[in-house]
Motif scaffolding. Structure first.
Motif, mmCIF file in Angstrom:
data_model
loop_
_atom_site.group_PDB
_atom_site.id
_atom_site.type_symbol
_atom_site.label_atom_id
_atom_site.label_comp_id
_atom_site.label_asym_id
_atom_site.label_seq_id
_atom_site.Cartn_x
_atom_site.Cartn_y
_atom_site.Cartn_z
ATOM 1 N N VAL A 17 -5.766 -3.444 18.224
ATOM 2 C CA VAL A 17 -3.920 -3.506 17.033
ATOM 3 C C VAL A 17 -4.242 -2.552 16.259
ATOM 4 N N LEU A 18 -3.160 -1.407 16.662
ATOM 5 C CA LEU A 18 -2.701 -0.468 15.270
ATOM 6 C C LEU A 18 -2.800 -1.162 14.284
ATOM 7 N N THR A 19 -2.887 -1.409 13.211
ATOM 8 C CA THR A 19 -2.090 -2.313 11.734
ATOM 9 C C THR A 19 -1.029 -0.545 10.712
ATOM 10 N N ILE A 20 0.086 -0.982 10.275
ATOM 11 C CA ILE A 20 0.676 0.050 9.305
ATOM 12 C C ILE A 20 0.778 -1.050 9.174
ATOM 13 N N ASP A 21 0.570 -1.235 7.611
ATOM 14 C CA ASP A 21 1.025 -1.974 6.086
ATOM 15 C C ASP A 21 1.123 -0.934 5.091
ATOM 16 N N HIS A 22 1.751 -0.751 5.197
ATOM 17 C CA HIS A 22 2.602 0.203 3.706
ATOM 18 C C HIS A 22 3.678 -0.462 3.372
ATOM 19 N N SER A 23 4.159 -0.079 1.959
ATOM 20 C CA SER A 23 5.238 0.026 1.076
ATOM 21 C C SER A 23 6.236 0.454 2.082
ATOM 22 N N PRO A 24 7.626 -0.083 2.250
ATOM 23 C CA PRO A 24 9.029 0.677 2.695
ATOM 24 C C PRO A 24 9.547 1.996 2.282
ATOM 25 N N HIS A 26 1.057 -1.245 -0.081
ATOM 26 C CA HIS A 26 -0.244 0.097 -0.345
ATOM 27 C C HIS A 26 0.980 1.056 0.216
ATOM 28 N N HIS A 27 0.889 2.120 -0.497
ATOM 29 C CA HIS A 27 1.002 3.751 -0.507
ATOM 30 C C HIS A 27 0.106 4.779 -0.359
ATOM 31 N N ASN A 28 -1.134 4.491 -0.537
ATOM 32 C CA ASN A 28 -2.335 5.180 0.077
ATOM 33 C C ASN A 28 -2.716 5.068 1.837
ATOM 34 N N PRO A 29 -1.981 5.932 2.724
ATOM 35 C CA PRO A 29 -1.802 5.333 4.106
ATOM 36 C C PRO A 29 -3.869 4.824 4.346
ATOM 37 N N LYS A 30 -4.208 5.366 3.731
ATOM 38 C CA LYS A 30 -5.881 5.797 3.921
ATOM 39 C C LYS A 30 -6.271 3.718 3.663
ATOM 40 N N ASN A 31 -5.787 3.443 2.674
ATOM 41 C CA ASN A 31 -5.949 1.740 2.436
ATOM 42 C C ASN A 31 -5.534 0.766 3.467
ATOM 43 N N GLY A 32 -4.048 1.679 3.714
ATOM 44 C CA GLY A 32 -2.378 0.853 4.428
ATOM 45 C C GLY A 32 -3.113 1.114 6.335
ATOM 46 N N PHE A 33 -3.849 2.156 6.473
ATOM 47 C CA PHE A 33 -4.094 1.412 7.607
ATOM 48 C C PHE A 33 -4.929 1.308 8.353
ATOM 49 N N THR A 34 -5.268 0.433 10.056
ATOM 50 C CA THR A 34 -6.468 -0.023 10.434
ATOM 51 C C THR A 34 -6.483 -0.182 11.552
#
Length: 136
Positions: free
Chosen positions: A107-114, A94-102
């Motif tokens: 649990v706060l998940t940050i699922d984002h491209s590095p 994910h490169h858009n935080p609206k899609n990559g953060f839950t």
């Protein structure tokens, strides 16, 4: 992960991560567990960028968002009661935080491209702040 990735991770964990982790804990005002799936945060061709991009993508926005939440006692209490863990990973680039953060079940998940959109620190901070405010 190969030897090159393991070496980089070890160096990052020893040189930059302790200070970043301390800043996360200070901003949260409690020792929130950080679960980082280091092995998912690599693309070999971008290794030379990670010392700069990891803080910008994963840590600086998180620290700023936590500080905004804990600016008063109400925010500190809400965060301490609700946030059980921060999970950092990259499963979908994910490169858009609206899609990559839950935020679910504490649990706060940050699922984002590095790498992608590394300089958009302010946007990630805003999205994280709003996500937390709406779920605490």
């Amino acid at each position: 992960m190969g030897l090159k990735e393991n070496r980089f991770t070890k160096t990052f964990q020893e040189e930059q991560f302790p200070e970043l982790k301390a800043q996360v804990i200070e901003a949260a005002t409690f020792n929130v567990p950080l679960n980082i799936e280091w092995e998912t945060l690599f693309e070999d061709r971008f290794m030379h960028l990670y010392n700069d991009s990891y803080p910008k993508i994963y840590f600086l926005p998180l620290i700023a968002a936590l500080k905004s939440i804990t600016a008063d006692d109400m925010g500190k209490e809400a965060l301490a009661e609700s946030l059980k863990e921060i999970h950092i990973t990259n499963t979908k680039d994910h490169h858009n935080p609206k899609n990559g953060f839950t935020f679910a079940d504490g649990v706060l998940t940050i699922d984002h491209s590095p790498i992608l959109n590394a300089d958009n620190v302010e946007e990630r901070t805003t999205v994280l702040s709003e996500l937390l405010e709406n779920n605490l």
